[in-house]
Motif scaffolding. Structure first.
Motif, PDB file in Angstrom:
ATOM      1  N   VAL A 351       0.836  -1.206   0.000  1.00  0.00           N
ATOM      2  CA  VAL A 351       0.000   0.000   0.000  1.00  0.00           C
ATOM      3  C   VAL A 351       0.872   1.258   0.000  1.00  0.00           C
ATOM      4  CG1 VAL A 351      -1.649   1.336   1.360  1.00  0.00           C
ATOM      5  CG2 VAL A 351      -1.981  -1.123   1.064  1.00  0.00           C
ATOM      6  N   LEU A 352       1.893   1.289   0.837  1.00  0.00           N
ATOM      7  CA  LEU A 352       2.764   2.464   0.908  1.00  0.00           C
ATOM      8  C   LEU A 352       3.494   2.700  -0.408  1.00  0.00           C
ATOM      9  CD1 LEU A 352       4.307   2.096   4.491  1.00  0.00           C
ATOM     10  CD2 LEU A 352       2.573   3.721   3.731  1.00  0.00           C
ATOM     11  N   SER A 353       4.042   1.634  -0.996  1.00  0.00           N
ATOM     12  CA  SER A 353       4.750   1.798  -2.268  1.00  0.00           C
ATOM     13  C   SER A 353       3.801   2.235  -3.383  1.00  0.00           C
ATOM     14  CB  SER A 353       5.456   0.495  -2.642  1.00  0.00           C
ATOM     15  OG  SER A 353       4.523  -0.579  -2.725  1.00  0.00           O
ATOM     16  N   SER A 354       2.551   1.739  -3.354  1.00  0.00           N
ATOM     17  CA  SER A 354       1.576   2.164  -4.360  1.00  0.00           C
ATOM     18  C   SER A 354       1.260   3.645  -4.212  1.00  0.00           C
ATOM     19  CB  SER A 354       0.302   1.329  -4.234  1.00  0.00           C
ATOM     20  OG  SER A 354       0.571  -0.042  -4.430  1.00  0.00           O
ATOM     21  N   ILE A 355       1.105   4.129  -2.992  1.00  0.00           N
ATOM     22  CA  ILE A 355       0.815   5.549  -2.764  1.00  0.00           C
ATOM     23  C   ILE A 355       1.958   6.420  -3.276  1.00  0.00           C
ATOM     24  CG2 ILE A 355       0.485   7.285  -0.967  1.00  0.00           C
ATOM     25  CD1 ILE A 355      -0.989   5.177   0.667  1.00  0.00           C
ATOM     26  N   VAL A 356       3.200   6.005  -3.002  1.00  0.00           N
ATOM     27  CA  VAL A 356       4.355   6.787  -3.456  1.00  0.00           C
ATOM     28  C   VAL A 356       4.391   6.863  -4.977  1.00  0.00           C
ATOM     29  CG1 VAL A 356       6.872   6.855  -3.547  1.00  0.00           C
ATOM     30  CG2 VAL A 356       5.723   6.339  -1.394  1.00  0.00           C
ATOM     31  N   LEU A 357       4.161   5.742  -5.651  1.00  0.00           N
ATOM     32  CA  LEU A 357       4.210   5.737  -7.113  1.00  0.00           C
ATOM     33  C   LEU A 357       3.046   6.487  -7.738  1.00  0.00           C
ATOM     34  CD1 LEU A 357       5.386   2.070  -7.797  1.00  0.00           C
ATOM     35  CD2 LEU A 357       6.729   4.176  -7.885  1.00  0.00           C
ATOM     36  N   ILE A 358       1.916   6.553  -7.041  1.00  0.00           N
ATOM     37  CA  ILE A 358       0.800   7.360  -7.545  1.00  0.00           C
ATOM     38  C   ILE A 358       1.140   8.849  -7.458  1.00  0.00           C
ATOM     39  CG2 ILE A 358      -1.580   8.054  -7.075  1.00  0.00           C
ATOM     40  CD1 ILE A 358      -2.143   5.162  -6.268  1.00  0.00           C
ATOM     41  N   VAL A 359       1.735   9.238  -6.333  1.00  0.00           N
ATOM     42  CA  VAL A 359       2.109  10.640  -6.155  1.00  0.00           C
ATOM     43  C   VAL A 359       3.273  11.026  -7.068  1.00  0.00           C
ATOM     44  CG1 VAL A 359       2.979  12.338  -4.489  1.00  0.00           C
ATOM     45  CG2 VAL A 359       1.253  10.666  -3.790  1.00  0.00           C
ATOM     46  N   LYS A 360       4.262  10.153  -7.197  1.00  0.00           N
ATOM     47  CA  LYS A 360       5.463  10.427  -7.991  1.00  0.00           C
ATOM     48  C   LYS A 360       5.721   9.241  -8.915  1.00  0.00           C
ATOM     49  CE  LYS A 360       9.260  12.653  -9.090  1.00  0.00           C
ATOM     50  NZ  LYS A 360       9.223  13.930  -9.831  1.00  0.00           N
ATOM     51  N   PRO A 361       5.214   9.263 -10.145  1.00  0.00           N
ATOM     52  CA  PRO A 361       5.408   8.132 -11.058  1.00  0.00           C
ATOM     53  C   PRO A 361       6.879   7.951 -11.425  1.00  0.00           C
ATOM     54  CG  PRO A 361       3.599   9.536 -11.781  1.00  0.00           C
ATOM     55  CD  PRO A 361       4.324  10.279 -10.702  1.00  0.00           C
ATOM     56  N   LEU A 362       7.202   6.706 -11.772  1.00  0.00           N
ATOM     57  CA  LEU A 362       8.572   6.368 -12.143  1.00  0.00           C
ATOM     58  C   LEU A 362       8.836   6.729 -13.595  1.00  0.00           C
ATOM     59  CD1 LEU A 362      11.281   4.884 -11.528  1.00  0.00           C
ATOM     60  CD2 LEU A 362      10.154   2.780 -12.296  1.00  0.00           C
ATOM     61  N   GLU A 363      10.028   7.226 -13.855  1.00  0.00           N
ATOM     62  CA  GLU A 363      10.472   7.533 -15.209  1.00  0.00           C
ATOM     63  C   GLU A 363      11.735   6.725 -15.506  1.00  0.00           C
ATOM     64  OE1 GLU A 363      11.015  11.707 -15.590  1.00  0.00           O
ATOM     65  OE2 GLU A 363       8.908  12.212 -15.172  1.00  0.00           O
ATOM     66  N   LEU A 364      11.728   5.970 -16.593  1.00  0.00           N
ATOM     67  CA  LEU A 364      12.856   5.140 -16.988  1.00  0.00           C
ATOM     68  C   LEU A 364      13.568   5.761 -18.183  1.00  0.00           C
ATOM     69  CD1 LEU A 364      11.270   1.577 -16.694  1.00  0.00           C
ATOM     70  CD2 LEU A 364      12.677   2.782 -15.019  1.00  0.00           C
ATOM     71  N   THR A 365      14.917   5.658 -18.155  1.00  0.00           N
ATOM     72  CA  THR A 365      15.709   6.205 -19.260  1.00  0.00           C
ATOM     73  C   THR A 365      16.627   5.162 -19.882  1.00  0.00           C
ATOM     74  OG1 THR A 365      17.379   6.965 -17.660  1.00  0.00           O
ATOM     75  CG2 THR A 365      15.653   8.550 -18.316  1.00  0.00           C
ATOM     76  N   ASN A 366      17.341   4.409 -19.059  1.00  0.00           N
ATOM     77  CA  ASN A 366      18.352   3.484 -19.576  1.00  0.00           C
ATOM     78  C   ASN A 366      17.901   2.025 -19.579  1.00  0.00           C
ATOM     79  OD1 ASN A 366      20.148   5.648 -19.883  1.00  0.00           O
ATOM     80  ND2 ASN A 366      20.850   5.452 -17.754  1.00  0.00           N
ATOM     81  N   ILE A 367      16.643   1.775 -19.368  1.00  0.00           N
ATOM     82  CA  ILE A 367      16.133   0.406 -19.368  1.00  0.00           C
ATOM     83  C   ILE A 367      14.695   0.428 -19.870  1.00  0.00           C
ATOM     84  CG2 ILE A 367      15.331   0.534 -16.989  1.00  0.00           C
ATOM     85  CD1 ILE A 367      16.036  -2.401 -16.637  1.00  0.00           C
TER      86      ILE A 367
END
Length: 451
Positions: A351-367
């Protein structure tokens, strides 16, 4: 000569017989007296025999009841013994019923008939039980060792994903450094672990959902403790991943395993009756010295300067992990089974990790997203195996699993060579890692002697 009439002869005979009968009635003979005495004795013995037969029938019924009770108790004993052969009883598991059965058996004095040739089968059963116990011990040690190696591989993969590297020639890719990538890896890990644990929970522990309902509706304080331990686990893993990303898997894992320096004093506060032995104090001193030797070269250029961010992140991860260990121990002291405890903790992390990713989505560059998802799912599968192997080992050999877990920094240093990571440690740091691992093993043995 006067002739004799036949009729007169018959009359004479009847008169004589009547006279004899009258004589017998008025004067009893010795034979009739003896017959009366014999009849009296016979009646007395018949009455005594009837009483003896009734008593024997009652004894027979009692013996049959005792035999049936013993057979039922024996079957229950065999079932309980088979159920407890897997290892020590974990928190939340009911006590075996054989104690009550044994008390019921030995509380009564029942003598069984002598049956020859029973000692030999008994000896065979004893040897078979010993052989099974040794086999379970070997299996438990093997599972614990495999779990430690998988945990070390997990640390190496985190380092490769963060810094960019390969495993046995297979390119891993790079997700970069920072809080959000660490949370994203942890979220993928929980994406595998939580559903799998929910599916396996009732098969491992039947009362999983009953325990969870009891904690939610009747033991709110306990649920708060479990959620708190899940929060501590979340921060310990996120901070650890960031530390590994900057300092490498070996140094990051070594910093994490400094947690006994905080967990032991906190444990002493929660369990006032437990005191440290000299071996435990020496083990803590070895862990502290090993941690200092490992950190010392990273503090540049002089000791007075603040250590780099990777060291601080590793130390904070160690403190959070110590809090997680202490809160989990508190739940175990209240007879909470590890499976529902794990469900609450891992769900909290998800739940905590889902909340963090909702607030701040991940951006990938080298993968690529596909590679990131596959490696993240691989992390989840590996950590699920680590959890299940550790649980199975705990059922077989008890807290002896902590001995292998304490050697995780050494295992990480051995497995890290399979990942092409630009990490190099000095001799003094290898010495510190060795001291820390030895101190952790000694501390686990000291804790084992307390149980």
């Amino acid at each position: 000569m006067k002739p004799v009439s036949p009729a007169s002869d018959d009359d004479d005979l009847r008169t004589a017989e009547a006279s004899d009968e009258a004589s017998k009635l008025t004067h009893p003979t010795a034979d009739s007296a003896e017959l009366a005495a014999l009849e009296t004795i016979q009646r007395r013995y018949v009455s005594q025999l009837n009483e003896d037969i009734k008593r024997l029938e009652a004894d027979k019924a009692q013996l049959q009841t005792d035999v049936a009770t013993l057979q039922a108790n024996y079957a229950r004993l065999q079932a309980d013994i088979q159920a407890t052969k897997a290892g020590p009883r974990l928190p939340g598991e009911p006590a075996p019923s054989w104690t009550a059965a044994t008390a019921d058996i030995y509380g009564r004095s029942v003598e069984l008939p002598f049956t020859p040739a029973t000692s030999q089968p008994g000896g065979l059963v004893t040897r078979e039980a010993i052989a099974k116990e040794k086999a379970a011990l070997r299996k438990g040690l093997i599972l614990s060792a495999i779990a430690t190696l998988l945990m070390a591989w997990h640390y190496g993969l985190i380092g490769a994903l963060a810094q960019g590297g390969s495993w046995l020639g297979l390119t891993v890719g790079q997700i970069g450094l920072g809080f959000v990538p660490a949370v994203a890896l942890l979220w993928l890990r929980m994406l595998v672990m939580v559903p799998a644990l929910l599916l396996l929970a009732t098969q491992i522990h039947r009362r999983t959902w009953e325990d969870l309902q009891s904690w939610i509706y009747t033991r709110d304080q306990l649920m708060t403790v479990l959620i708190g331990s899940g929060i501590a686990l979340f921060f310990s893993q996120v901070l650890l991943y960031q530390s590994i990303a900057q300092a490498g898997p070996v140094l990051g894992a070594t910093l994490l395993f400094l947690y006994p320096l905080i967990a032991v004093p906190l444990g002493l506060l929660t369990r006032r009756s437990w005191t440290m032995s000299p071996l435990g104090l020496v083990a803590l001193a070895a862990i502290a010295m090993g941690g200092f030797l490992t950190i010392r070269p990273a503090i540049r250029p002089v000791i007075g300067m603040a250590p780099p961010a990777a060291i601080w992140l590793g130390l904070l991860a160690s403190a959070a992990f110590a809090l997680y260990i202490v809160l989990t121990s508190v739940s175990y002291s209240q007879q909470c089974h590890p499976i529902p405890v794990g469900v609450v903790q891992f769900s909290t992390v998800a739940v905590l990790s889902s909340i963090v990713l909702i607030v701040k989505p991940l951006e990938l560059t080298n993968i690529s997203w596909l590679s990131f998802a596959l490696w993240g799912i691989a992390l989840g599968v590996v950590m699920l195996l680590v959890y299940l192997f550790n649980y199975s080992s705990l059922r077989m050999i008890g807290t002896s699993t902590a001995t292998f877990a304490a050697a995780t920094p050494l295992a990480t240093s051995a497995i890290a060579w399979s990942f092409a990571l630009p990490n190099s440690l000095e001799i003094i740091q290898w010495t510190g890692i060795l001291m820390l691992s030895i101190g952790g093993v000694a501390l686990s043995q000291e804790r084992l002697s307390k149980t």
